[in-house]
Design a protein around this motif. Structure first.
Motif, mmCIF file in Angstrom:
data_model
loop_
_atom_site.group_PDB
_atom_site.id
_atom_site.type_symbol
_atom_site.label_atom_id
_atom_site.label_comp_id
_atom_site.label_asym_id
_atom_site.label_seq_id
_atom_site.Cartn_x
_atom_site.Cartn_y
_atom_site.Cartn_z
ATOM 1 N N ALA A 62 71.701 27.158 23.875
ATOM 2 C CA ALA A 62 72.270 26.420 25.007
ATOM 3 C C ALA A 62 71.399 25.237 25.427
ATOM 4 O O ALA A 62 71.865 24.346 26.135
ATOM 5 C CB ALA A 62 72.476 27.357 26.197
ATOM 6 N N VAL A 63 70.133 25.234 25.037
ATOM 7 C CA VAL A 63 69.203 24.156 25.377
ATOM 8 C C VAL A 63 68.576 23.646 24.080
ATOM 9 O O VAL A 63 68.083 24.438 23.275
ATOM 10 C CB VAL A 63 68.104 24.661 26.349
ATOM 11 C CG1 VAL A 63 67.004 23.635 26.512
ATOM 12 C CG2 VAL A 63 68.707 25.003 27.692
ATOM 13 N N GLY A 64 68.599 22.336 23.906
ATOM 14 C CA GLY A 64 68.047 21.733 22.703
ATOM 15 C C GLY A 64 66.562 21.434 22.824
ATOM 16 O O GLY A 64 65.943 21.623 23.879
ATOM 17 N N ALA A 65 66.021 20.916 21.734
ATOM 18 C CA ALA A 65 64.588 20.627 21.665
ATOM 19 C C ALA A 65 64.162 19.581 22.692
ATOM 20 O O ALA A 65 63.093 19.694 23.292
ATOM 21 C CB ALA A 65 64.217 20.163 20.256
ATOM 22 N N GLY A 66 64.983 18.576 22.909
ATOM 23 C CA GLY A 66 64.635 17.530 23.873
ATOM 24 C C GLY A 66 64.540 18.053 25.294
ATOM 25 O O GLY A 66 63.584 17.759 26.022
#
Length: 128
Positions: A62-66
């Motif tokens: 649900a949350v990306g690397a950025g």
């Protein structure tokens, strides 16, 4: 994310987290008439909760690397403070408040680990 974008995400998160840590520490500490470092304790526990939730969200996709760099590394990294915790604990012990120093260490470890676990569990329930 590429190198410059990664650096910028961490920098922006830290630029918000560091002043928020200072302001929260001062506001919490002003409400307590004790030598116990409640402000640092509060930001470290809240930061652990946020990082746990963020990690759970990232593990679910649900949350990306950025976003993780911005919020986890930058914001939470600047919001929480191991060096201030260490300094305040040493200061307590040196001033004769050994019980407060021991309580600070024990409570910080238990509450911090509990908060990160609670955040991770909550995020896994939400994003599963």
């Amino acid at each position: 994310m590429s190198g410059p974008q990664s650096w910028l995400a961490v920098l922006l998160g830290g630029a918000v987290g560091a002043p928020l840590r200072y302001l929260t520490d001062r506001a919490v500490q002003a409400r307590h008439d004790t030598v116990f470092p409640w402000g640092t304790f509060a930001v470290n526990v809240v930061g652990s909760l946020i990082l746990g939730a963020l990690t759970g969200a990232a593990l679910s996709g649900a949350v990306g690397a950025g976003a993780y760099l911005l919020l986890g590394t930058g914001f939470c990294g600047a919001l929480t403070t191991y060096s201030t915790f260490s300094y305040e604990t040493l200061r307590l012990a040196e001033s004769g408040a050994v019980l407060f120093a021991v309580a600070n260490v024990a409570a910080s470890i238990v509450a911090g680990l509990g908060a990160v676990f609670a955040g991770l569990t909550l995020a896994q329930m939400i994003f599963a």
